[in-house]
Design a protein around this motif. Structure first.
Motif, PDB file in Angstrom:
ATOM      1  N   TYR A  35      -4.676 -55.335  78.008  1.00 39.20           N
ATOM      2  CA  TYR A  35      -5.487 -55.756  76.865  1.00 39.20           C
ATOM      3  C   TYR A  35      -5.111 -57.168  76.445  1.00 39.20           C
ATOM      4  O   TYR A  35      -3.996 -57.641  76.690  1.00 39.20           O
ATOM      5  CB  TYR A  35      -5.249 -54.831  75.661  1.00 39.20           C
ATOM      6  CG  TYR A  35      -5.893 -53.473  75.748  1.00 39.20           C
ATOM      7  CD1 TYR A  35      -5.297 -52.442  76.464  1.00 39.20           C
ATOM      8  CD2 TYR A  35      -7.094 -53.212  75.089  1.00 39.20           C
ATOM      9  CE1 TYR A  35      -5.883 -51.176  76.515  1.00 39.20           C
ATOM     10  CE2 TYR A  35      -7.680 -51.959  75.131  1.00 39.20           C
ATOM     11  CZ  TYR A  35      -7.060 -50.956  75.839  1.00 39.20           C
ATOM     12  OH  TYR A  35      -7.648 -49.708  75.889  1.00 39.20           O
ATOM     13  N   GLN A  37      -5.153 -59.538  72.806  1.00 44.50           N
ATOM     14  CA  GLN A  37      -5.314 -59.515  71.354  1.00 44.50           C
ATOM     15  C   GLN A  37      -5.252 -60.948  70.851  1.00 44.50           C
ATOM     16  O   GLN A  37      -4.173 -61.531  70.717  1.00 44.50           O
ATOM     17  CB  GLN A  37      -4.224 -58.657  70.705  1.00 44.50           C
ATOM     18  CG  GLN A  37      -4.453 -58.402  69.224  1.00 44.50           C
ATOM     19  CD  GLN A  37      -3.434 -57.418  68.652  1.00 44.50           C
ATOM     20  OE1 GLN A  37      -2.286 -57.348  69.084  1.00 44.50           O
ATOM     21  NE2 GLN A  37      -3.854 -56.648  67.649  1.00 44.50           N
ATOM     22  N   GLY A  40      -7.001 -62.806  64.912  1.00 45.82           N
ATOM     23  CA  GLY A  40      -8.176 -62.468  64.130  1.00 45.82           C
ATOM     24  C   GLY A  40      -9.214 -61.655  64.864  1.00 45.82           C
ATOM     25  O   GLY A  40     -10.284 -61.365  64.315  1.00 45.82           O
ATOM     26  N   GLN A  41      -8.920 -61.275  66.098  1.00 42.73           N
ATOM     27  CA  GLN A  41      -9.884 -60.519  66.901  1.00 42.73           C
ATOM     28  C   GLN A  41      -9.347 -59.134  67.215  1.00 42.73           C
ATOM     29  O   GLN A  41      -8.164 -58.862  67.050  1.00 42.73           O
ATOM     30  CB  GLN A  41     -10.199 -61.263  68.195  1.00 42.73           C
ATOM     31  CG  GLN A  41     -10.767 -62.656  67.996  1.00 42.73           C
ATOM     32  CD  GLN A  41     -12.071 -62.627  67.221  1.00 42.73           C
ATOM     33  OE1 GLN A  41     -12.963 -61.825  67.509  1.00 42.73           O
ATOM     34  NE2 GLN A  41     -12.184 -63.501  66.228  1.00 42.73           N
ATOM     35  N   SER A  42     -10.216 -58.269  67.681  1.00 42.26           N
ATOM     36  CA  SER A  42      -9.783 -56.921  68.022  1.00 42.26           C
ATOM     37  C   SER A  42      -9.137 -56.901  69.408  1.00 42.26           C
ATOM     38  O   SER A  42      -9.364 -57.790  70.233  1.00 42.26           O
ATOM     39  CB  SER A  42     -10.972 -55.968  67.984  1.00 42.26           C
ATOM     40  OG  SER A  42     -12.000 -56.419  68.818  1.00 42.26           O
ATOM     41  N   LEU A  43      -8.335 -55.882  69.625  1.00 43.53           N
ATOM     42  CA  LEU A  43      -7.788 -55.634  70.956  1.00 43.53           C
ATOM     43  C   LEU A  43      -8.936 -55.440  71.937  1.00 43.53           C
ATOM     44  O   LEU A  43      -9.828 -54.624  71.697  1.00 43.53           O
ATOM     45  CB  LEU A  43      -6.964 -54.354  70.938  1.00 43.53           C
ATOM     46  CG  LEU A  43      -5.467 -54.440  70.745  1.00 43.53           C
ATOM     47  CD1 LEU A  43      -4.911 -53.054  70.466  1.00 43.53           C
ATOM     48  CD2 LEU A  43      -4.827 -54.991  72.001  1.00 43.53           C
ATOM     49  N   LEU A  45     -10.053 -54.780  76.014  1.00 40.23           N
ATOM     50  CA  LEU A  45      -9.630 -54.359  77.339  1.00 40.23           C
ATOM     51  C   LEU A  45     -10.003 -55.408  78.371  1.00 40.23           C
ATOM     52  O   LEU A  45     -11.166 -55.810  78.452  1.00 40.23           O
ATOM     53  CB  LEU A  45     -10.269 -53.020  77.701  1.00 40.23           C
ATOM     54  CG  LEU A  45      -9.919 -52.427  79.055  1.00 40.23           C
ATOM     55  CD1 LEU A  45      -8.431 -52.088  79.139  1.00 40.23           C
ATOM     56  CD2 LEU A  45     -10.770 -51.191  79.342  1.00 40.23           C
ATOM     57  N   GLU A  58     -13.386 -55.526  82.976  1.00 33.97           N
ATOM     58  CA  GLU A  58     -14.434 -55.402  81.963  1.00 33.97           C
ATOM     59  C   GLU A  58     -15.293 -56.665  81.965  1.00 33.97           C
ATOM     60  O   GLU A  58     -14.899 -57.711  82.501  1.00 33.97           O
ATOM     61  CB  GLU A  58     -13.812 -55.189  80.586  1.00 33.97           C
ATOM     62  CG  GLU A  58     -13.036 -53.885  80.464  1.00 33.97           C
ATOM     63  CD  GLU A  58     -13.913 -52.669  80.664  1.00 33.97           C
ATOM     64  OE1 GLU A  58     -14.993 -52.583  80.029  1.00 33.97           O
ATOM     65  OE2 GLU A  58     -13.534 -51.783  81.466  1.00 33.97           O
ATOM     66  N   LEU A  92      -1.145 -57.174  76.213  1.00 39.08           N
ATOM     67  CA  LEU A  92      -0.477 -55.871  76.113  1.00 39.08           C
ATOM     68  C   LEU A  92      -0.860 -54.974  77.277  1.00 39.08           C
ATOM     69  O   LEU A  92      -2.026 -54.962  77.692  1.00 39.08           O
ATOM     70  CB  LEU A  92      -0.872 -55.153  74.819  1.00 39.08           C
ATOM     71  CG  LEU A  92      -0.508 -55.862  73.518  1.00 39.08           C
ATOM     72  CD1 LEU A  92      -1.745 -56.098  72.687  1.00 39.08           C
ATOM     73  CD2 LEU A  92       0.478 -55.037  72.728  1.00 39.08           C
ATOM     74  N   PHE A 104       1.194 -48.154  74.029  1.00 36.36           N
ATOM     75  CA  PHE A 104       1.260 -49.575  74.305  1.00 36.36           C
ATOM     76  C   PHE A 104       2.683 -50.098  74.408  1.00 36.36           C
ATOM     77  O   PHE A 104       3.607 -49.599  73.742  1.00 36.36           O
ATOM     78  CB  PHE A 104       0.538 -50.353  73.196  1.00 36.36           C
ATOM     79  CG  PHE A 104      -0.947 -50.226  73.236  1.00 36.36           C
ATOM     80  CD1 PHE A 104      -1.584 -49.131  72.678  1.00 36.36           C
ATOM     81  CD2 PHE A 104      -1.719 -51.203  73.843  1.00 36.36           C
ATOM     82  CE1 PHE A 104      -2.968 -48.999  72.726  1.00 36.36           C
ATOM     83  CE2 PHE A 104      -3.098 -51.091  73.892  1.00 36.36           C
ATOM     84  CZ  PHE A 104      -3.721 -49.997  73.339  1.00 36.36           C
TER      85      PHE A 104
END
Lengths: 113, 112
Positions: A35, A37, A40-43, A45, A58, A92, A104
């Motif tokens: 992943y 990260q 300010g952003q989401s985790l 994939l 992805e 991660l 994780f």
């Protein structure tokens, strides 16, 4: 849950270089994931690391930029290639269980100058 | 496309002041909703999984609930050590088999 170790924990790199991040698990696992990260952003994939075959990426992530190896059921690497400042992020790895729970590692904090 | 929205973005509480965090989601079919806690400099730590509407899970001062459109993480009488970012994620029945889609998280600060 499995114990997941990531190396390095942090690094500062020059643009145009590559960094390989290692993920070691203390038990055999079928599913391993990588992943990103960003601040300010989401985790998000990047890919699923498949043992014995090519990783599944992805949308928005490509093998040339993020090559992944999975030589056995306890280890995987993610390489961030030809880095630019936009690649500065936390990377991660995670492992999945049969119940779909993912655990994780502590992450690798990458800064690209 | 799966969507997960968490609110508020940040929440500041006094010790003992109970509150709730919200996670709204859009999926074609829910195969699991996950709550994680993330401390600064660490990876996400798994808290709960919920699979169907009406389900509830509890752990110490935390209680997670699930409806068909959202989940709540209720924090009862929080302590300063509950300060962290709380992440919500969903697994969809369609698409990539084990992919989790995460929200941006709620940063919780509990003041003594």
């Amino acid at each position: 849950s499995a114990v997941i170790s990531q190396k390095p924990s942090r690094d500062i790199c020059q643009r145009g270089t590559s960094l390989t991040i290692q993920c070691q698990v203390d038990s055999q696992v079928t599913m391993m994931f990588w992943y990103r990260q960003q601040p300010g952003q989401s985790l998000t994939l990047i890919a699923t690391a498949n043992q014995g075959s090519e990783a599944t990426y992805e949308s928005g992530f490509v093998i040339d930029k993020f090559p992944i190896s999975r030589p056995n059921l306890t280890f995987s690497t993610l390489t961030v290639s030809n880095m630019s400042p936009e690649d500065s992020s936390i990377y991660l790895c995670s492992v999945g269980t049969e119940q779909s729970i993912q655990y994780f590692g502590a992450g690798t904090r990458l800064s690209v100058l | 496309e799966d969507q997960v929205t968490q609110s508020p973005e940040a929440l500041r509480l006094q010790e003992g002041e109970s509150s709730s965090l919200n996670c709204s989601y859009t999926v074609s079919g829910l195969r699991g909703l996950f709550w994680y806690r993330q401390d600064p400099g660490k990876g996400p730590e798994f808290l709960f999984t919920l699979y169907s509407a009406g389900e509830e899970k509890e752990k110490e001062r935390l209680k997670a609930t699930l409806t068909k459109k959202e989940s709540f993480l209720h924090i009862t009488a929080p302590k300063p050590e509950d300060s962290a970012t709380y992440l919500c994620a969903v697994r969809d029945s369609g698409g990539s088999n084990y992919k989790l889609t995460f929200g941006k998280g709620t940063l919780l600060t509990v003041n003594p």
